[in-house]
Motif scaffolding. Sequence first.
Motif, short mmCIF file in Angstrom:
data_model
loop_
_atom_site.label_atom_id
_atom_site.label_comp_id
_atom_site.label_asym_id
_atom_site.label_seq_id
_atom_site.Cartn_x
_atom_site.Cartn_y
_atom_site.Cartn_z
N GLY A 176 1.78 30.44 3.40
CA GLY A 176 2.82 29.64 4.02
C GLY A 176 2.43 28.18 4.14
N GLY A 177 3.33 27.39 4.72
CA GLY A 177 3.10 25.95 4.81
C GLY A 177 1.84 25.57 5.54
N ASP B 147 0.84 -1.20 0.00
CA ASP B 147 0.00 0.00 0.00
C ASP B 147 0.87 1.25 0.00
OD1 ASP B 147 -2.42 -1.31 0.02
OD2 ASP B 147 -2.75 -1.11 2.18
N ARG B 148 0.44 2.27 -0.75
CA ARG B 148 1.13 3.57 -0.77
C ARG B 148 0.50 4.44 0.30
NH1 ARG B 148 5.70 3.58 -3.45
NH2 ARG B 148 5.41 5.58 -4.50
N VAL B 149 1.30 4.85 1.27
CA VAL B 149 0.76 5.53 2.45
C VAL B 149 1.61 6.74 2.82
CG1 VAL B 149 -0.23 3.41 3.39
CG2 VAL B 149 2.10 4.09 4.03
N TYR B 150 1.01 7.59 3.66
CA TYR B 150 1.79 8.65 4.30
C TYR B 150 1.49 8.62 5.78
CZ TYR B 150 -2.42 11.69 4.29
OH TYR B 150 -3.67 12.22 4.48
N ALA B 151 2.40 9.19 6.57
CA ALA B 151 2.26 9.12 8.02
C ALA B 151 2.74 10.40 8.67
CB ALA B 151 3.04 7.93 8.57
N ALA B 152 2.12 10.75 9.78
CA ALA B 152 2.55 11.86 10.61
C ALA B 152 2.63 11.34 12.04
CB ALA B 152 1.56 13.02 10.52
N SER B 153 3.84 11.30 12.57
CA SER B 153 4.04 10.68 13.87
C SER B 153 5.23 11.31 14.57
CB SER B 153 4.28 9.17 13.71
OG SER B 153 4.61 8.56 14.94
N MET B 154 5.16 11.48 15.88
CA MET B 154 6.33 11.91 16.62
C MET B 154 7.29 10.73 16.75
SD MET B 154 4.57 14.26 19.54
CE MET B 154 3.52 15.65 19.09
N SER C 167 -5.96 21.76 13.72
CA SER C 167 -6.13 21.96 15.17
C SER C 167 -6.45 23.42 15.47
CB SER C 167 -4.88 21.51 15.92
OG SER C 167 -3.77 22.33 15.62
N GLY C 168 -5.87 24.35 14.69
CA GLY C 168 -6.18 25.76 14.88
C GLY C 168 -7.63 26.07 14.57
N LEU C 169 -8.14 25.51 13.48
CA LEU C 169 -9.53 25.72 13.11
C LEU C 169 -10.48 25.09 14.12
CD1 LEU C 169 -9.28 25.13 9.25
CD2 LEU C 169 -9.20 27.31 10.49
N GLU C 170 -10.09 23.93 14.64
CA GLU C 170 -10.92 23.28 15.65
C GLU C 170 -10.90 24.08 16.95
OE1 GLU C 170 -9.23 19.39 15.81
OE2 GLU C 170 -10.58 18.59 14.27
N GLU C 171 -9.76 24.69 17.26
CA GLU C 171 -9.63 25.45 18.51
C GLU C 171 -10.61 26.63 18.53
OE1 GLU C 171 -8.19 26.51 22.27
OE2 GLU C 171 -7.90 24.66 21.10
N ILE C 172 -10.83 27.26 17.37
CA ILE C 172 -11.76 28.40 17.33
C ILE C 172 -13.19 27.96 17.03
CG2 ILE C 172 -9.93 29.99 16.65
CD1 ILE C 172 -11.05 29.93 13.80
N GLY C 173 -13.39 26.66 16.87
CA GLY C 173 -14.74 26.14 16.64
C GLY C 173 -15.32 26.53 15.30
N ASP D 95 1.86 19.78 9.01
CA ASP D 95 1.33 21.10 8.67
C ASP D 95 -0.20 21.06 8.61
OD1 ASP D 95 3.79 22.25 8.60
OD2 ASP D 95 3.86 22.58 6.45
N ALA D 96 -0.73 20.01 7.98
CA ALA D 96 -2.18 19.89 7.87
C ALA D 96 -2.82 19.70 9.25
CB ALA D 96 -2.54 18.73 6.95
N LEU D 97 -2.21 18.87 10.08
CA LEU D 97 -2.75 18.65 11.42
C LEU D 97 -2.70 19.92 12.26
CD1 LEU D 97 -1.23 15.14 12.17
CD2 LEU D 97 -3.66 15.66 11.90
N THR D 98 -1.62 20.69 12.11
CA THR D 98 -1.50 21.95 12.85
C THR D 98 -2.58 22.93 12.41
OG1 THR D 98 0.88 21.62 13.07
CG2 THR D 98 0.05 23.86 13.42
N ALA D 99 -2.77 23.04 11.08
CA ALA D 99 -3.82 23.93 10.57
C ALA D 99 -5.20 23.50 11.06
CB ALA D 99 -3.77 23.95 9.04
#
Length: 212
Positions: free
Chosen positions: A165-166, A95-102, A145-151, A139-143
């Motif tokens: 920007g990114g 499978d072709r995948v992408y991941a975001a993980s610490m 989370s910001g939109l979710e923070e302001i509801g 970058d997508a998760l950060t964006a």
Amino acid sequence: MTNAKPDTMQAAAIDRFGGAELVTVRAVPVPEVGPSDVLIRVEVAGVASWDALEREGRYDGAFGMPSTFPYVLGWDCAGAVVAVGGQVSRFKEGDRVYAASMPVPKGGTYATYAVTDADNVSLIPAKLTIEQAGVMGWDALTALSGLEEIGLKQGDTVMIFGASGGIGHMAIQLAKRLGARVLAVASGDDGVALSRRLGADAIVNGRNGGRS
């Protein structure tokens, strides 16, 4: 679980925290694949501003466990699934995948292979190149989370600074998908053009006093 897991891999790693000169490429063991994990053969790894802070040790202990060396940096990647844990059913070898993980505790993505929990992995959408998928995760998760923070919700209006920007260009697209009206402050004529192409409703150029 598939049996394709190699024993060692090449990785860009550090043996102590410090400057960029400490990063060296060497052979390291491939992290163990746990029951809920996915092993990815990395084709694209994201490089981000926070990597430098992590390399300097500013995140040491921040994730609830001690750092161990050699320490492999990198939080984003894309590639092909090589093996999966016994509890994983959403992905299969190839499978072709992408991941975001610490990277803590199983190492980062500056390596031939990366291991992370299946919850951090998604199939690459057909419209994305592997390069785009490999670098967009945090970058997508950060964006988002910001939109979710302001509801933010359908019908709202939001102003996005740094819209070209990114993180900002991701925020435009996510806000539009949520049904919001987007006011964008972009950087330069090219940034204005990008924001317009991504769907911003009104755009100003932050470099010339607000003239778009």
